[in-house]
Design a protein around this motif. Sequence first.
Motif, PDB file in Angstrom:
ATOM      1  N   ARG A   1       0.832  -1.204   0.000  1.00 46.52           N
ATOM      2  CA  ARG A   1       0.000   0.000   0.000  1.00 46.52           C
ATOM      3  C   ARG A   1       0.871   1.259   0.000  1.00 46.52           C
ATOM      4  N   TYR A   2       1.980   1.238   0.724  1.00 45.57           N
ATOM      5  CA  TYR A   2       2.883   2.387   0.745  1.00 45.57           C
ATOM      6  C   TYR A   2       3.332   2.744  -0.666  1.00 45.57           C
ATOM      7  N   LEU A   3       3.777   1.753  -1.425  1.00 44.80           N
ATOM      8  CA  LEU A   3       4.218   2.010  -2.797  1.00 44.80           C
ATOM      9  C   LEU A   3       3.082   2.591  -3.626  1.00 44.80           C
ATOM     10  N   ASN A   4       1.891   2.079  -3.414  1.00 45.26           N
ATOM     11  CA  ASN A   4       0.723   2.575  -4.133  1.00 45.26           C
ATOM     12  C   ASN A   4       0.475   4.045  -3.817  1.00 45.26           C
ATOM     13  N   VAL A   5       0.500   4.387  -2.534  1.00 43.26           N
ATOM     14  CA  VAL A   5       0.245   5.762  -2.092  1.00 43.26           C
ATOM     15  C   VAL A   5       1.294   6.724  -2.642  1.00 43.26           C
ATOM     16  N   LYS A   6       2.538   6.282  -2.696  1.00 41.10           N
ATOM     17  CA  LYS A   6       3.633   7.150  -3.136  1.00 41.10           C
ATOM     18  C   LYS A   6       3.854   7.116  -4.650  1.00 41.10           C
ATOM     19  N   GLY A   7       3.086   6.299  -5.357  1.00 40.62           N
ATOM     20  CA  GLY A   7       3.237   6.244  -6.808  1.00 40.62           C
ATOM     21  C   GLY A   7       4.532   5.603  -7.250  1.00 40.62           C
ATOM     22  N   LEU A   8       4.994   4.615  -6.503  1.00 38.94           N
ATOM     23  CA  LEU A   8       6.248   3.934  -6.814  1.00 38.94           C
ATOM     24  C   LEU A   8       5.960   2.523  -7.318  1.00 38.94           C
ATOM     25  N   ASN A   9       6.795   2.042  -8.215  1.00 34.07           N
ATOM     26  CA  ASN A   9       6.600   0.708  -8.766  1.00 34.07           C
ATOM     27  C   ASN A   9       7.268  -0.386  -7.953  1.00 34.07           C
ATOM     28  N   SER A  10       8.314  -0.044  -7.221  1.00 31.78           N
ATOM     29  CA  SER A  10       9.070  -1.069  -6.512  1.00 31.78           C
ATOM     30  C   SER A  10       9.886  -0.433  -5.390  1.00 31.78           C
ATOM     31  N   PRO A  11      10.402  -1.250  -4.459  1.00 29.87           N
ATOM     32  CA  PRO A  11      11.311  -0.719  -3.446  1.00 29.87           C
ATOM     33  C   PRO A  11      12.546  -0.056  -4.046  1.00 29.87           C
ATOM     34  N   SER A  12      12.972  -0.537  -5.199  1.00 29.10           N
ATOM     35  CA  SER A  12      14.140   0.073  -5.857  1.00 29.10           C
ATOM     36  C   SER A  12      13.864   1.523  -6.231  1.00 29.10           C
ATOM     37  N   ASP A  13      12.626   1.808  -6.632  1.00 29.14           N
ATOM     38  CA  ASP A  13      12.255   3.199  -6.938  1.00 29.14           C
ATOM     39  C   ASP A  13      12.377   4.059  -5.680  1.00 29.14           C
ATOM     40  N   LEU A  14      11.961   3.510  -4.539  1.00 27.77           N
ATOM     41  CA  LEU A  14      12.069   4.245  -3.278  1.00 27.77           C
ATOM     42  C   LEU A  14      13.534   4.464  -2.917  1.00 27.77           C
ATOM     43  N   ALA A  15      14.367   3.445  -3.098  1.00 30.17           N
ATOM     44  CA  ALA A  15      15.799   3.579  -2.811  1.00 30.17           C
ATOM     45  C   ALA A  15      16.430   4.642  -3.697  1.00 30.17           C
TER      46      ALA A  15
END
Length: 523
Positions: A25-39
Motif C-alpha cells: 500500500r505504501y508504494l501505491n500511495v507514493k506512486g512507486l513501482n518497486s522498493p528500488s524506486d524508493l531507494a
Amino acid sequence: MTFRSLVFASLLYPTLAALGEECQRYLNVKGLNSPSDLAEQLATAEAGQPTPCLENVTAQNFYAPNPKPSIQGATDTTNLNCRYGNPQMWQSCGVCCGLRPHFNWVVATCEASKGVGQFCWNMPSCLTSGSPKINYVAAYQFDGTNFVLMDDSTAGEISPEGVRGNFWRGVGFSALNSSFQWSGGDWTTKYAPWARGSGPDGPRGVTPPAGLWILSAENFYYGAFYMLSQLGLNLEGKGQPTGTNCWMWELDPVEGTAGWSPGQPLPGNVNMDYSTENAQASGCMPISYTSRQANGLGSEFKFPEDFRATCAANPTQPGCQPSKENIHWGGGRQGTQRFENLWDEPYVFAVVVDAKGYWIYRWRPEAYGGHSTGWPGVNRHYALRTLGPRPAPVTDVRGLKTDVKGDVPEAVILQPSLSAEAACLRSSVEQVTWQWGSDALAAMAEELGETGPGARFEGTQNWWSSFTDTQQNANYPASIMGLEAKNMTETYHCNVPGSFSCDCAVEQRDQVLKASKEEEVLV
C-alpha cells in the motif's frame, strides 16, 4: 498506482509479491513501482549526501563498541550497521555511518559542578543538593532466557551475587560515581558508562535480543535517567575528537522538564518526570509519535498488533479509537507518560527494550514492605546477577494508565515499537524523507530478505526486528501507551520558576490525604 497495475508490477518485479499489505500500500500511495524506486528517490533526497552513506570503518573500529558479544545469547551486531537515515551519518568523514544498536544509560543531575545546565536553572538549594539520591544503576543483557548483569555498565558494589548500593551508607553509586563521570552540559552533572580507551575495549552496552536497565534511588524527585548510543557516549566522553557525538538515537524514560523551555512553565509540576522516545530519530528504529499517525490516520486500530484483541473486545476503551483520540505514544510535553516522584520517597525504575518497544516500570518499595519490588531479584538495595525475563504483572489500575502519581505502588508505561508492516503504514502519511523513506525501505527490505551484506538494500535496518519479545505484555490495556492530554486536569502549583520547591504533590493526592486524616479524627 491502482491495484490492477500493482498486480502487473508484481509480475515485472516478482519479489514485490512477498511484500506485506501495508508495504504494498505504501508504494501505491507514493506512486512507486518497486522498493528500488524508493531507494533511488532516497539516494537523491539529500543534496551532497549519497544514500547509503559511506562508512568510515577505521573510525568505527576505534570509537564504536565491539559488535561481537561477550555474553552467550547476545546478538552479533556486525551486520546491523545503519547506513540510511539521520543526516548526522554524513558528518565528520562518516564516523557515524554504520551505527549499530548498542545503547546505554545516562544519569543527569543538578549537583554542583562547573556552570549550571539549563535543566537546573532556578532550582531551590534543597533540590540541587538533595536529588537524586541513588543506590545503584545496573545494566543487563538478555541472553535469550534471562537478563544477565553487565559489570562494566553497572554502577554499584558488584559481587558474584549481583550489585548492591545504599545511598545512606555511602556505598554503591555514590561511592563509584566519579568513575562514571561524563560530560555535563544541559544538565549540570552527568554520569554514564563510556570507553576511555578504544571503543571495542569499553562497555558494549545493551544490544538485541533485549536489554534492561535498573535505577534504584532513595530520592528521584528531579533528574534524568535516559539512554543514548554507546558510540555517542564514547565520543562525547572523549570530548568529540571527531567533531561529532553521533546523536542519532535517544530514549528518555524518566526526565525532568525545566530545560525543555527554560524560564517558561513546565508541562507539569517540577517533580513530574516525563518519558519520551522520540527525542531523536535514527532512521533505523522507527517510532510512532501519535496513535493516529501510527494507524495511518485511519479509523481502524491496526498497530501495535498485540493490542488488536483487547481493542476489538472493548473498542471504546482509551487508546483504541485512533481517529477520535490524539494520544502521543512517543510521550514528551504533549504526552501523559510521566511519573510524579515525591520527596525522599524510594523508587526503583526498570527499563526494558525488546521487540515490542520500551517498557518502563516503577515500583515504590515502601508498598512492598520497604525493600522489595515486583521483579523477583530486584530490591531497593540490590539486584541479583541473573534476573528472570519479566516482573510480576502490574495490577494496580492507577499504574496502567500513565500519568503515575507519587504514591502508586507499581506502574508500567509502554512506548511501542513498529514492526515492518507498522513502519510502512506509519510512513505512508509522511513525505519521503531521510526518516520516513528510510523506515519504509527498511521494512520492505526486511520482508524481501534483502538487508544483509551484498544484498540489494544493504544498510537498511529496522532494529526492532532484531529484538525478541520478552513477553512483558500481561494482557494490559492500551492505556499503558498513554491517554489524551486533556485527561490531565490537575491544578499545577510547582511548575513555574519561583514556585519550585521540594514538597510538591498533585492536588488530588493532597485532597485524598486530607480526607483520610479527617476520617481518622472522626473515628
